[in-house]
Every structure is written in structure tokens, then in C-alpha cells.
Design a protein around this motif. Structure first.
Motif, PDB file in Angstrom:
ATOM      1  N   SER A  60      79.522  -3.791 122.954  1.00  0.00           N
ATOM      2  CA  SER A  60      80.074  -3.560 121.002  1.00  0.00           C
ATOM      3  C   SER A  60      79.217  -4.941 120.290  1.00  0.00           C
ATOM      4  CB  SER A  60      80.815  -4.223 120.876  1.00  0.00           C
ATOM      5  OG  SER A  60      81.623  -4.108 119.758  1.00  0.00           O
ATOM      6  N   GLU A  79      79.249 -14.358 126.865  1.00  0.00           N
ATOM      7  CA  GLU A  79      79.448 -13.574 127.337  1.00  0.00           C
ATOM      8  C   GLU A  79      80.401 -14.718 128.892  1.00  0.00           C
ATOM      9  OE1 GLU A  79      80.535 -10.646 127.912  1.00  0.00           O
ATOM     10  OE2 GLU A  79      81.123 -10.974 130.471  1.00  0.00           O
ATOM     11  N   GLY A  80      81.639 -14.189 129.283  1.00  0.00           N
ATOM     12  CA  GLY A  80      82.078 -14.715 130.279  1.00  0.00           C
ATOM     13  C   GLY A  80      81.991 -14.543 131.371  1.00  0.00           C
ATOM     14  N   ARG A  81      81.296 -13.428 131.366  1.00  0.00           N
ATOM     15  CA  ARG A  81      81.511 -12.971 133.422  1.00  0.00           C
ATOM     16  C   ARG A  81      79.458 -13.464 133.352  1.00  0.00           C
ATOM     17  NH1 ARG A  81      84.080  -8.266 131.561  1.00  0.00           N
ATOM     18  NH2 ARG A  81      85.649  -7.360 133.027  1.00  0.00           N
ATOM     19  N   ARG A  87      82.840  -3.806 130.795  1.00  0.00           N
ATOM     20  CA  ARG A  87      83.560  -2.594 131.058  1.00  0.00           C
ATOM     21  C   ARG A  87      81.618  -1.053 131.332  1.00  0.00           C
ATOM     22  NH1 ARG A  87      88.073  -1.458 126.789  1.00  0.00           N
ATOM     23  NH2 ARG A  87      86.451  -3.487 125.313  1.00  0.00           N
ATOM     24  N   TRP A 107      81.095   9.612 130.641  1.00  0.00           N
ATOM     25  CA  TRP A 107      80.820  10.030 130.085  1.00  0.00           C
ATOM     26  C   TRP A 107      80.281  10.022 128.708  1.00  0.00           C
ATOM     27  CZ3 TRP A 107      86.351  11.387 131.813  1.00  0.00           C
ATOM     28  CH2 TRP A 107      86.161  12.444 133.128  1.00  0.00           C
ATOM     29  N   VAL A 264      85.336 -17.936 126.498  1.00  0.00           N
ATOM     30  CA  VAL A 264      86.162 -19.150 125.443  1.00  0.00           C
ATOM     31  C   VAL A 264      86.739 -18.770 125.630  1.00  0.00           C
ATOM     32  CG1 VAL A 264      85.868 -18.460 122.638  1.00  0.00           C
ATOM     33  CG2 VAL A 264      83.742 -18.141 124.272  1.00  0.00           C
ATOM     34  N   GLY A 468      84.375  -4.320 118.769  1.00  0.00           N
ATOM     35  CA  GLY A 468      85.072  -4.000 120.166  1.00  0.00           C
ATOM     36  C   GLY A 468      85.409  -2.498 119.700  1.00  0.00           C
ATOM     37  N   ASP A 469      86.090  -1.792 121.108  1.00  0.00           N
ATOM     38  CA  ASP A 469      86.089  -1.113 121.179  1.00  0.00           C
ATOM     39  C   ASP A 469      87.891  -0.222 120.492  1.00  0.00           C
ATOM     40  OD1 ASP A 469      87.184  -1.366 123.254  1.00  0.00           O
ATOM     41  OD2 ASP A 469      87.329   0.069 124.713  1.00  0.00           O
ATOM     42  N   VAL A 480      82.369   4.069 123.922  1.00  0.00           N
ATOM     43  CA  VAL A 480      80.831   3.649 124.394  1.00  0.00           C
ATOM     44  C   VAL A 480      80.326   3.879 122.692  1.00  0.00           C
ATOM     45  CG1 VAL A 480      78.926   3.476 124.484  1.00  0.00           C
ATOM     46  CG2 VAL A 480      80.521   3.652 126.487  1.00  0.00           C
TER      47      VAL A 480
END
Ligand code: FAD
Length: 504
Positions: A60, A79-81, A87, A107, A264, A468-469, A480
Motif C-alpha cells: 500500500s 519503514e520500520g523493518r 506482509r 494467491w 514511527v 493499507g488493506d 493485496v
């Protein structure tokens, strides 16, 4: 707006200066109210404009970033990672470039009408059909240690499909069930067959992410909620995985626009609407960033955990919606082997599971070998993913080693003659990760019609936008393509305000 004043002063300066050749061309262009005038104006405005800060580098956030960049709006993505994709996480578990397995999404649904697939098709990616249905599923009963056979499998799926389609047709308030679990109990009757109980409850929970007893009884009613369910015409795996989509979007951005390891912790919005930097974003490590707007794409699980402080706080109505919408728990144990020993029978086996005794939360196996190469035509390895729903998924996230052991001993039990140890294994931890706090959203018993629309609404006079989703209003909630569409929608809203301020 202050930006316009700066641009205006800039134009005056250009006009008063003795003009070298390039500048005289600029002033010539500026003297006409033509499209080129507007292009130059917007260029000057962009130079002055504070960046839009995007929080989260999943699909997203990456989609929002790409869209804004294409419109010439400056961005910073935090981005935190230490990796992008969120995901969407495809890992080469044996490190041999032939064991790429999805720890997150598998999928692409209804791929022919799915924008995520269209992007992948344009770069030559290949997909493989991966349907779950009576012809591709094998159900084993652990109590009798036997395969149930095609007739029982077919009947279980017919009953499941028929009942769920009836659930979908029920209108608001037509039945007084407290939750989906109660409705299923009524359909199954007093002494349900073990395979029906397993498919209706355990298997559907591993796809839904929430317990059926915490899921709204009308979750499947398309006409009640503001999102649409898939037509389920196709379900495909991507050769090389969702990694290809992440890389495709990442490559549209430059290195200085994306910052990893930036968790954040605070978003502050200036009350003074004419402030030069209306938004300030701070990280747990003490970094701070100023921007014009912020697009929050972190998963609902992160907002539920309250690890990001909003100043001023989010409106109470928004906080209530964050509480009410469910965020599920699904985990995977993934494995690669030398041989596909589970394909003992000649029939296709995309999917198999054993029904435990007593029936309880349990993983089911998916053969994901066909997508484990780097791309079309590249070597693949035999790979399996065991997928767990609640409540066992939380145990998997907390005890990955024990979960791997349990999955392997089940395989040994199901295939005693052919079993062989794995080459490599891995397990996901979406439920316990501070960067997700779960797998994807679902309609909990507390969710109300309209909640997803409220969740997607901007706050703080439009300075804070949500993507986001969970914002996938009208399209693929928790998928997605829904996450990507929500990112693009938030970006478009920002682009519209920039365009408005230019024409003001
Ligand atoms: C097990 C599983 C199976 C799934 N199966 C499918 C499937 O088959 N098909 C399908 O279409 N979808 C599936 N999904 C759902 C799909 O993965 C998501 O809908 C989609 O990836 C969400 O993208 P996103 O960008 O909204 O969120 P994310 O990908 O979660 O991105 C959000 C980003 O925000 C970052 N972040 C979080 N907190 C902070 C912070 N404080 N500061 C900075 N950054 C932060 C995270 O690290 C992450 O990178 C599945 C998901 C899971 C977990």
C-alpha cells in the motif's frame, strides 16, 4: 498559500534580472497562461513543497509512493523493518534460488481482473492455477488414520459451498445469531460429520483469520458491507512470488526517498493551518521528519496496539472503529524437501490436511512447489506450507521451533513409508510482530456497517490520510490489490489538494 507567494516572488526576481538566455526562455514561458506555464509553476511549487510522509513500505505504501512520485509530489517513505514489502514476504528458505515460499500472501484472486496481476503480467511474470476444491484436496482422518475418499470430500465441499452461499444471501436482521459460529452450528445440526465440522470451522478460520465465534454472522453478505467479496473465478500463485511485485514498485523510487529501520512513534499535526510544515513525524530512535501530509499505511494491528501517538489524538469515532474491526491471526510453517513424498498418489494434490481428534485449531498443507523458482522456467523445489488459523496461529508465532516439529511429525504420521526430513524450514510471526499485530482485517461481531468507510476517512483536516488493506473500501478488503488501491486513493487525494492550491 505561502507556497504560491514564494513562487510569485521568484517570478518577479526572474523578470527584474538581466536575462541570460535560459532565464529569458523561462520568463517567456511564464508570461503565458499555457500548459507549459502550469508545468513550470507546478515545478516551482514542488521545489517549495514539503514532502508527503508515507508510513509503511508494504504494497500500500509503495503504491502510494509510486503514484505521488509520478505526479511530481515529493515523498519520504518511512519503514520500520529492515526490508520493504511488509506482509508480502517471499523467502528463499534453502538459499538455493529454488525454494522461494510466501510467509504472507499466497494467491492472486480473480487474476484476470486483478490490477496486481496486470502489473506482474506486464513484466513477464507467470502464474499457476492453485484452486482449493474437491478435486485438489485430500482429507485424512487422524482418528481412523485413513484418507476419506473422493465421495466424502466432494459432499463436504458441496455442503460448505451451498451453506456459505445461503449465508451470503441472508439480509440484515433476518436471523438472530450472535455470530457466524452459531449460524454454522445450526446448519451442521446436533451430530455433524467430523469433516464438515473441520471444513466449516477450522479450515474457514484459517482463511478468515478470526474465530467464527468472533465473526459477524453476516460477514458473507455482499449487500451489507462496503466491500465486495471476490467472484472466486480463479486463484493463482506467482512464479517467484509477491517479491516480484514489491521489487517492481520499489524500483520506481530512488534510494533517498525510502528509509528503512525507521519505526514511527509519534505523528504531530500543527494547529496553525498556514504552518510551513504542518506535519511532524518522529521515530523511536529520535529522528524527526517534516511534511505537508502523512499517509498512514501501518496494519490495523499496529493501530490497535497504540504504539503510534497522534497529537492531537485521533477523533474518538476513529478510535472506536479501530477497536471494532477485527484483525485476525494466521501463521505459516513453510518447508522445502528433496522429494515431493506427499504426492504418493497420481492425483493432483494442491492441498491436504488431517482432521485431529478432538477437532481443534490445526494447520492444513498447501503444495506450493510450482511457484518456488525465481521466475518463469527457472528450477523449482518441492515445497509445502502449513497454514494455521486462530487460536493455534498465536502459538505458532510464539513457538516456531515447536510448531515446525509438530508439522513434521504430522507429515511423518500421514506418509510413514515415504516421509523424509526437510532441507530447510521457516515460520511466520505476524501475530506477535510489532509491525503487523496480526494477519489481515475481518468483520468481528462488533463491526458495524460503514466502519470500513469511517476507518478510511482522513483526519486532522485532511493532513492525516489512511491507506493499507483495512481501507479497501469497495474492493478486496484484506487483500493485496485492496491495499494497493487504498494507497493509490490516498495519494490521489493529496495530489488533488496540491492541484487545488496551485489553481487557487
Ligand atoms: C498469512 C497471510 C496470508 C495472506 N494471504 C493473502 C493472499 O493469499 N492474497 C492476498 O491478496 N492477500 C493476502 N494476505 C493479505 C496481504 O498480505 C495484505 O493485505 C497486504 O500485503 C497488506 O499490505 P499493506 O501495505 O496494507 O500492509 P503491510 O504489508 O503490513 O505494510 C505495512 C508496513 O508498515 C510497516 N510498519 C508497521 N508499523 C510501523 C511503524 N510504527 N513505523 C514504520 N513502519 C511501520 C510494516 O513493517 C509494513 O512494512 C495475507 C496476509 C497474511 C499475513
Amino acid at each position: 498559500p505561502p507556497n504560491l507567494n514564494v513562487a510569485y516572488v521568484g517570478i518577479l526576481c526572474i523578470k527584474k534580472t538581466k536575462k541570460p538566455k535560459r532565464l529569458s526562455l523561462v520568463s517567456h514561458v511564464l508570461s503565458f497562461s499555457t500548459p507549459s506555464f502550469r508545468i513550470v509553476m507546478s515545478f516551482l511549487l514542488m521545489q517549495q513543497q514539503k514532502p508527503v510522509i508515507i508510513i509503511g513500505g508494504g504494497l500500500s505504501g509503495l503504491s502510494a509512493a509510486k503514484r505521488l512520485k509520478e505526479a511530481g509530489v515529493p515523498i519520504i517513505l518511512l519503514e520500520g523493518r529492515d526490508r520493504l514489502g511488509g506482509r508480502a514476504h517471499t523467502v528463499d528458505i534453502a538459499g538455493n534460488q529454488a525454494s522461494w515460499v510466501e510467509l504472507g500472501p499466497f494467491w492472486i484472486e480473480d487474476h484476470l481482473t486483478n490490477p496486481a496481476y496486470h502489473l506482474l503480467r506486464d513484466i513477464g511474470a507467470q502464474v499457476h492455477q492453485h484452486d482449493i476444491g474437491p478435486s485438489t484436496v485430500r482429507i485424512y482422518d487422524r482418528r481412523s488414520a485413513r484418507w476419506l475418499g473422493w465421495t466424502a470430500t466432494l459432499w463436504a465441499f458441496i455442503k460448505l459451498g451451498w451453506s456459505f452461499s445461503r449465508f451470503g444471501k441472508l439480509r440484515r436482521n433476518t436471523a438472530a445469531f450472535k455470530n457466524l459460529g452459531e449460524r454454522i452450528d445450526v446448519v451442521l445440526g446436533k451430530r455433524p460429520k467430523r469433516e464438515h465440522l473441520y471444513l466449516f470451522k477450522i479450515f474457514s478460520e484459517s482463511l478468515n483469520g478470526g474465530s467464527t465465534y468472533d465473526t459477524h454472522q453476516n460477514q458473507l453478505s455482499d449487500d451489507l458491507w462496503e466491500f465486495t467479496n471476490h467472484d472466486e473465478k480463479s486463484q493463482v500463485l506467482i512464479a517467484g512470488g509477491f517479491r516480484l511485485l514489491v521489487e517492481l514498485l520499489r524500483d520506481s523510487l530512488s534510494a533517498d526517498e525510502v528509509m528503512l529501520n525507521q519505526t514511527v512513534s509519534r505523528i504531530s499535526i500543527q494547529q496553525d493551518t498556514s504552518a510551513q510544515a504542518p506535519v511532524k513525524v518522529e521515530t523511536a530512535d529520535g529522528n524527526s521528519f517534516e511534511g505537508s501530509n502523512v499517509i498512514v499505511t501501518v496494519p490495523l494491528g499496529v493501530l490497535k496496539a497504540g504504539t503510534i501517538t497522534f497529537d492531537p489524538p485521533l477523533p474518538t469515532s476513529k478510535q472506536d472503529v479501530i477497536e471494532r474491526i477485527g484483525f485476525g491471526s494466521v501463521e505459516k510453517v513453510v518447508m522445502t524437501f528433496k522429494n515431493a513424498f506427499w504426492r504418493r498418489h497420481s492425483q493432483k494434490q494442491d492441498h491436504f490436511f488431517s482432521i485431529p481428534d478432538p477437532i481443534g485449531s490445526h494447520g492444513s498443507f498447501f503444495d506450493v512447489s510450482m511457484s518456488s523458482g525465481t521466475g518463469p522456467g527457472s528450477p523449482t523445489s518441492p515445497c509445502l506450507a502449513s497454514v494455521f488459523g486462530p487460536p493455534k496461529a498465536a502459538w505458532v508465532a510464539e513457538n516456531p521451533d515447536a510448531a515446525v516439529e509438530e508439522v513434521l511429525s504430522e507429515l511423518q504420521m500421514l506418509f510413514p513409508d515415504t516421509y523424509e526430513p526437510p532441507v530447510a524450514t521457516a515460520a511466520s510471526n505476524w501475530t506477535t510482530s510489532p509491525f503487523s499485530g496480526g494477519c489481515y482485517p475481518y468483520t468481528s461481531v462488533d463491526t458495524q456497517p460503514g466502519d470500513f468507510i469511517k476507518f478510511a476517512e482522513p483526519t486532522h483536516d485532511g493532513r492525516v490520510l489512511f491507506a493499507g488493506d483495512t481501507c479497501a473500501v469497495g474492493v478486496a478488503l484484506g487483500y493485496v490489490e485492496g491495499a494497493m488501491a487504498a494507497g493509490e486513493r490516498a495519494a490521489d487525494a493529496v495530489i488533488a489538494t496540491v492541484t487545488d492550491s496551485q489553481s487557487a
